[in-house]
Design a protein around this motif. Structure first.
Motif, PDB file in Angstrom:
ATOM      1  N   LYS A 164      29.033  66.918 -38.873  1.00  0.00           N
ATOM      2  CA  LYS A 164      29.966  65.875 -39.311  1.00  0.00           C
ATOM      3  C   LYS A 164      30.001  64.765 -38.271  1.00  0.00           C
ATOM      4  O   LYS A 164      30.225  65.020 -37.098  1.00  0.00           O
ATOM      5  CB  LYS A 164      31.364  66.440 -39.523  1.00  0.00           C
ATOM      6  CG  LYS A 164      32.327  65.416 -40.094  1.00  0.00           C
ATOM      7  CD  LYS A 164      33.669  66.037 -40.401  1.00  0.00           C
ATOM      8  CE  LYS A 164      34.639  65.033 -40.935  1.00  0.00           C
ATOM      9  NZ  LYS A 164      34.990  63.982 -40.003  1.00  0.00           N
ATOM     10  N   LYS A 165      29.794  63.548 -38.747  1.00  0.00           N
ATOM     11  CA  LYS A 165      29.771  62.412 -37.831  1.00  0.00           C
ATOM     12  C   LYS A 165      30.769  61.338 -38.232  1.00  0.00           C
ATOM     13  O   LYS A 165      30.724  60.241 -37.708  1.00  0.00           O
ATOM     14  CB  LYS A 165      28.367  61.810 -37.789  1.00  0.00           C
ATOM     15  CG  LYS A 165      27.340  62.781 -37.227  1.00  0.00           C
ATOM     16  CD  LYS A 165      25.966  62.175 -37.179  1.00  0.00           C
ATOM     17  CE  LYS A 165      24.991  63.181 -36.613  1.00  0.00           C
ATOM     18  NZ  LYS A 165      23.630  62.720 -36.597  1.00  0.00           N
ATOM     19  N   ALA A 166      31.665  61.661 -39.160  1.00  0.00           N
ATOM     20  CA  ALA A 166      32.656  60.666 -39.594  1.00  0.00           C
ATOM     21  C   ALA A 166      33.542  60.285 -38.420  1.00  0.00           C
ATOM     22  O   ALA A 166      33.904  61.105 -37.598  1.00  0.00           O
ATOM     23  CB  ALA A 166      33.495  61.215 -40.736  1.00  0.00           C
ATOM     24  N   ARG A 167      33.889  59.045 -38.372  1.00  0.00           N
ATOM     25  CA  ARG A 167      34.668  58.546 -37.252  1.00  0.00           C
ATOM     26  C   ARG A 167      36.173  58.694 -37.446  1.00  0.00           C
ATOM     27  O   ARG A 167      36.934  58.528 -36.526  1.00  0.00           O
ATOM     28  CB  ARG A 167      34.325  57.076 -37.008  1.00  0.00           C
ATOM     29  CG  ARG A 167      32.909  56.894 -36.465  1.00  0.00           C
ATOM     30  CD  ARG A 167      32.399  55.505 -36.732  1.00  0.00           C
ATOM     31  NE  ARG A 167      31.052  55.199 -36.336  1.00  0.00           N
ATOM     32  CZ  ARG A 167      29.968  55.883 -36.573  1.00  0.00           C
ATOM     33  NH1 ARG A 167      30.032  57.027 -37.161  1.00  0.00           N
ATOM     34  NH2 ARG A 167      28.776  55.465 -36.222  1.00  0.00           N
TER      35      ARG A 167
ATOM     36  N   THR B 188      35.492  65.252 -45.632  1.00  0.00           N
ATOM     37  CA  THR B 188      34.039  65.245 -45.716  1.00  0.00           C
ATOM     38  C   THR B 188      33.603  63.858 -46.186  1.00  0.00           C
ATOM     39  O   THR B 188      34.141  63.342 -47.168  1.00  0.00           O
ATOM     40  CB  THR B 188      33.557  66.321 -46.713  1.00  0.00           C
ATOM     41  OG1 THR B 188      34.082  67.589 -46.289  1.00  0.00           O
ATOM     42  CG2 THR B 188      32.046  66.377 -46.775  1.00  0.00           C
ATOM     43  N   PRO B 189      32.653  63.238 -45.486  1.00  0.00           N
ATOM     44  CA  PRO B 189      32.212  61.893 -45.865  1.00  0.00           C
ATOM     45  C   PRO B 189      31.715  61.827 -47.309  1.00  0.00           C
ATOM     46  O   PRO B 189      31.124  62.784 -47.824  1.00  0.00           O
ATOM     47  CB  PRO B 189      31.068  61.611 -44.886  1.00  0.00           C
ATOM     48  CG  PRO B 189      31.366  62.483 -43.707  1.00  0.00           C
ATOM     49  CD  PRO B 189      31.983  63.724 -44.281  1.00  0.00           C
ATOM     50  N   LYS B 190      31.951  60.695 -47.959  1.00  0.00           N
ATOM     51  CA  LYS B 190      31.605  60.513 -49.368  1.00  0.00           C
ATOM     52  C   LYS B 190      30.124  60.772 -49.632  1.00  0.00           C
ATOM     53  O   LYS B 190      29.778  61.398 -50.631  1.00  0.00           O
ATOM     54  CB  LYS B 190      31.986  59.108 -49.829  1.00  0.00           C
ATOM     55  CG  LYS B 190      31.742  58.899 -51.297  1.00  0.00           C
ATOM     56  CD  LYS B 190      32.188  57.543 -51.782  1.00  0.00           C
ATOM     57  CE  LYS B 190      31.892  57.438 -53.269  1.00  0.00           C
ATOM     58  NZ  LYS B 190      32.296  56.185 -53.833  1.00  0.00           N
ATOM     59  N   GLN B 191      29.245  60.320 -48.754  1.00  0.00           N
ATOM     60  CA  GLN B 191      27.807  60.524 -49.004  1.00  0.00           C
ATOM     61  C   GLN B 191      27.462  62.009 -48.991  1.00  0.00           C
ATOM     62  O   GLN B 191      26.589  62.453 -49.736  1.00  0.00           O
ATOM     63  CB  GLN B 191      26.953  59.753 -48.010  1.00  0.00           C
ATOM     64  CG  GLN B 191      26.997  60.293 -46.588  1.00  0.00           C
ATOM     65  CD  GLN B 191      26.190  59.451 -45.620  1.00  0.00           C
ATOM     66  OE1 GLN B 191      26.071  58.245 -45.787  1.00  0.00           O
ATOM     67  NE2 GLN B 191      25.646  60.084 -44.609  1.00  0.00           N
ATOM     68  N   ASP B 192      28.149  62.790 -48.183  1.00  0.00           N
ATOM     69  CA  ASP B 192      27.906  64.233 -48.164  1.00  0.00           C
ATOM     70  C   ASP B 192      28.441  64.891 -49.433  1.00  0.00           C
ATOM     71  O   ASP B 192      27.813  65.801 -49.977  1.00  0.00           O
ATOM     72  CB  ASP B 192      28.523  64.864 -46.918  1.00  0.00           C
ATOM     73  CG  ASP B 192      27.766  64.476 -45.655  1.00  0.00           C
ATOM     74  OD1 ASP B 192      26.555  64.718 -45.584  1.00  0.00           O
ATOM     75  OD2 ASP B 192      28.395  63.902 -44.742  1.00  0.00           O
TER      76      ASP B 192
END
Length: 129
Positions: free
Chosen positions: A90-93, A98-102
């Motif tokens: 996870k690299k969301a800031r 959970t990030p949308k693209q994931d």
């Protein structure tokens, strides 16, 4: 005397197996443990339903290691198989979501898993999913 439970087969969708292999060994152990529970028909203590997928059929395991957060998403929606859908760091800031693209990738891979399972079930055991 009863037979021990049989493990359900585990299928890897997309790059999920390669992505798991890229994780630190300790993270691989945590994710592998959760997947093994699922193959045995259980749920690892740290596995939780992934929000946005309705029932508890899509699960997520989160592991923090060395200052980084790793996630694995898998489904137990199918009676006779488990599918690993996505493994990532996870690299969301912001936030823990959970990030949308994931999420979009999980949705696409879940559709691939549904297709695969229908074909696989038809080829094995007389086609009863």
């Amino acid at each position: 005397m009863s037979e021990p439970p049989h493990d359900k087969p585990l299928f890897w969708i997309g790059s999920s197996l390669d992505d798991l292999k890229d994780c630190p060994d300790e993270v691989q152990d945590v994710i592998g443990y959760a997947l093994h529970w699922a193959q045995r028909g259980g749920k690892a203590p740290d596995a939780k339903p992934l929000k946005g997928f309705g029932s508890a059929g899509v699960l997520e395991v989160v592991d923090d290691f060395d200052g980084n957060t790793y996630r694995a998403v898998y489904t137990v929606r199918f009676a006779k198989a488990v599918y690993a859908l996505h493994v990532f760091q996870k690299k969301a800031r912001k936030g823990i979501a959970t990030p949308k693209q994931d999420i979009e990738l999980v949705k696409a891979r879940l559709k691939r898993a549904e297709s695969h399972y229908a074909e696989w079930a038809a080829e094995t055991e007389g086609g009863t999913p």
